[in-house]
Enzyme design. Structure first.
Site, PDB file in Angstrom:
ATOM      1  N   GLU A   1       1.910   3.799  -6.154  1.00  0.00           N
ATOM      2  CA  GLU A   1       2.254   4.493  -4.899  1.00  0.00           C
ATOM      3  C   GLU A   1       1.007   4.424  -4.041  1.00  0.00           C
ATOM      4  O   GLU A   1       0.014   5.103  -4.321  1.00  0.00           O
ATOM      5  CB  GLU A   1       2.633   5.953  -5.175  1.00  0.00           C
ATOM      6  CG  GLU A   1       3.788   6.137  -6.147  1.00  0.00           C
ATOM      7  CD  GLU A   1       5.112   5.635  -5.609  1.00  0.00           C
ATOM      8  OE1 GLU A   1       5.236   5.435  -4.385  1.00  0.00           O
ATOM      9  OE2 GLU A   1       6.026   5.422  -6.426  1.00  0.00           O
TER      10      GLU A   1
ATOM     11  N   CYS B   1       0.074  10.217   2.509  1.00  0.00           N
ATOM     12  CA  CYS B   1       0.403   8.794   2.533  1.00  0.00           C
ATOM     13  C   CYS B   1       1.530   8.493   3.511  1.00  0.00           C
ATOM     14  O   CYS B   1       1.571   7.421   4.103  1.00  0.00           O
ATOM     15  CB  CYS B   1       0.776   8.339   1.130  1.00  0.00           C
ATOM     16  SG  CYS B   1       2.074   9.349   0.390  1.00  0.00           S
TER      17      CYS B   1
END
Ligand code: NAD
Length: 537
Positions: A273, A307
């Site tokens: 990720e 993110c």
């Protein structure tokens, strides 16, 4: 060598004399450090500083590979008994964790704020998300992983079932920006699937991770099934990857590549990720007020250190002036601060490296002609790492922040004329993590969303709709990662498939008593017949 039992955050923070800060940490750091796995060897320690003040709030052991040896050895033993429990037994533990987490949220909210410097409203997102994901996998794991009947090699004669078996010991390497959420929400599906887990948190936020693991142990998770080893990433990350059966990494694309390379060499699985440079498109028919609110929520959560936060804003030229004027005005009005309550809109950056990166990106852009519409400066009067939420216009591809992830409270605003142009601009990046489209026509929004190469696209939300839909995978395309979290994919990846086929009456190949030529003829006829009656479709 620092004495990591010596630092008492509570005493430290009381000295600061700020009323709202004094409630910190009902469990002190000494108790939390009991949850670190330490081999019998000397350890240095690493001080942890509070972004709000720059003061040391504690210290964590600088782990060594021998700690990982110990954790993995214990995990392998513990995993055997753990994997034999029923799903219901495992789920009971996580549902208790869910309840206690909500009940004790103020403890961990304080801790998250002290370690990351984020505003409480953003810390609460972590609590909420952790509770939702925990409940989801506690309730759904069994259904997703149940054995499935499959068509056998020979109809009626072969009974075939597909099982999902745990991989063994899964390693988790996580960053500092979502320290509660990232410490446990991916580990919980791995654990529900019958694996053991070893967590290496970031040095900046190990206490929050330890708090979560302590709570899991309190509600009944066997000690060695989920271990924590603290310390330096470049030392412990590769050492963890050497020892486990699967690695899940969350962090920068640069480090993710190293993790993937090592996993490939060892022929183990990994999921990544990684970073993003996430676009938001505001179409001409958008509700401007709602879109401005969405931009504020999307660009500055956790001080832009998320993110999925928005760093590129594309506004239709017909509404750009009005939209940007309102957005800039509301951004300037955001309240920055270090309070441990919900009165603050935006908190601090988390570390010096982030502040330096944000300053460098803005300075470089302004020197090359970008225009500051809001923010654009640090705020040492509030705390050492505060930086104002910043909007830039006239950004060009000569500027560093045009394509690079800033990972801070900085967004670049651009205009467009046609839908296709907006889609092309949104896609002109090596990343593909999150995107957002704003329009009153949701069907049109969904059509545009499907043209954007990102793992998550939100219509009339900036990131929370896709992220919060935990029944659906959440991951990155292109350089933003591989093998998503959430949904079935978020637990299946922690399992291997096993096919068990039981053969009855006669073998699949030539029976001992039959001539092979006769067998070939009969089998050919059988295949044609099965095709005819559509059994083998
Ligand atoms: P980073 O890659 O520097 O560090 C992440 C983790 O990796 C830390 O625990 C660190 O100690 C460890 N690490 C460092 N060197 C290592 C090595 N050689 N091998 C293995 N592990 C090592 O990332 P960061 O800068 O701290 O975090 C911010 C980045 O994380 C941003 O790019 C952000 O977009 C990304 N991120 C992505 C997600 C997501 O879900 N996609 C979530 C949060 C953050």
């Amino acid at each position: 060598m620092l004495d990591y039992y010596g630092c008492q955050p509570l005493a430290m923070l009381c000295l600061l004399g700020v009323q709202t800060l004094v409630r910190f940490n009902p469990m002190n750091s000494r108790e939390l450090l009991e949850h670190v796995t330490l081999a019998d060897a000397p350890h240095d320690s690493i001080p942890v500083r509070a972004p709000f003040t720059g003061d040391t709030i504690g210290a964590i052991p600088a782990g060594i590979p021998a700690d990982l040896d110990l954790a993995v050895q214990r995990a392998r033993t513990a995993q055997v008994a753990w994997s034999r429990l029923t799903f219901a037994d495992r789920a009971r533990i996580f549902l208790r964790f869910h309840d206690l987490l909500l009940q004790r949220q103020n403890q961990v909210l304080d801790l998250i704020q002290w370690e990351t410097g984020k505003a409480r409203r953003h810390a609460f997102e972590e609590v909420l998300d952790t509770a939702v994901v925990t409940r989801y996998y506690a309730r759904r794991a069994q259904r997703i992983l149940r054995p499935r009947r499959r068509k056998g090699a020979l109809p009626l004669l072969t009974r075939t079932r597909e099982f999902r078996v745990p991989l063994g010991v899964v390693g988790f390497i996580v960053p500092w920006n979502y320290p509660l959420n990232l410490a446990v929400t991916d580990a919980i599906p791995a654990l529900m699937a019958g694996n053991a887990a070893i967590l290496k948190p970031d040095v900046q936020t190990s206490f929050t991770a330890l708090w979560a693991v302590a709570l899991l142990r309190e509600v009944g998770l066997p000690h060695d099934v989920f271990s924590v080893v603290t310390g330096d990433g470049p030392l412990l990350g590769p050492a963890l990857g050497e020892r486990v059966d699967y690695v899940m990494f969350t962090g920068s694309t640069r480090t993710g590549r190293l993790v993937a390379r090592q996993a490939a060499e060892r022929l183990i699985g990994c999921s990544l990720e990684l970073g993003g440079k996430n676009p938001m498109i505001v179409l001409e028919d958008a509700d401007i007020d709602a879109a401005v609110y969405g931009a504020i929520q999307g660009c500055f959560p956790s001080t832009g250190q998320v993110c999925v936060s928005i760093e590129r804003l594309y506004v239709h030229e017909s509404i750009a002036e009005r939209f940007l004027a309102t957005f800039a005005e509301r951004t300037r009005a955001l309240k920055l601060g270090a309070d441990l309550d919900y009165s603050i809109d935006v908190g601090s950056l988390t570390n010096e490296r982030q502040l330096a990166r944000v300053e460098q990106h803005v300075r470089d852009a302004v020197e090359k002609g970008a225009v500051v519409l809001a923010g654009g400066r640090r705020r040492p009067d509030i705390g050492p790492l505060f930086y104002e939420p910043t909007i830039l216009a006239k950004v060009t591809d000569r500027m560093q922040l045009f394509a690079e992830e800033t990972f801070g409270p900085v967004v670049s605003a651009y205009t467009f004329a046609l839908d296709q142009e907006a889609v092309d601009l949104a896609n002109a990046t090596r990343y593909g993590l999150n995107a957002s489209v704003w329009t009153r026509n949701t069907a049109r929004g969904a059509r545009i969303a499907q043209q954007i190469r990102a793992g998550n696209v939100n219509v009339n939300e900036s990131y929370a709709a896709a992220w919060g839909s935990v029944d659906s995978p959440c991951g990155g395309l292109k350089d933003s990662g591989m093998h998503a979290r959430h949904g079935a994919e978020g637990i299946l990846k922690f399992t291997a498939t096993q096919t068990v086929a039981v053969q009855r009456f006669m073998p699949v190949g030539t029976p001992a008593w039959m001539d092979p030529a006769l067998h070939a003829r009969w089998m050919t006829r059988l295949m044609k017949f099965l095709r005819h009656i559509r059994v083998l479709d």
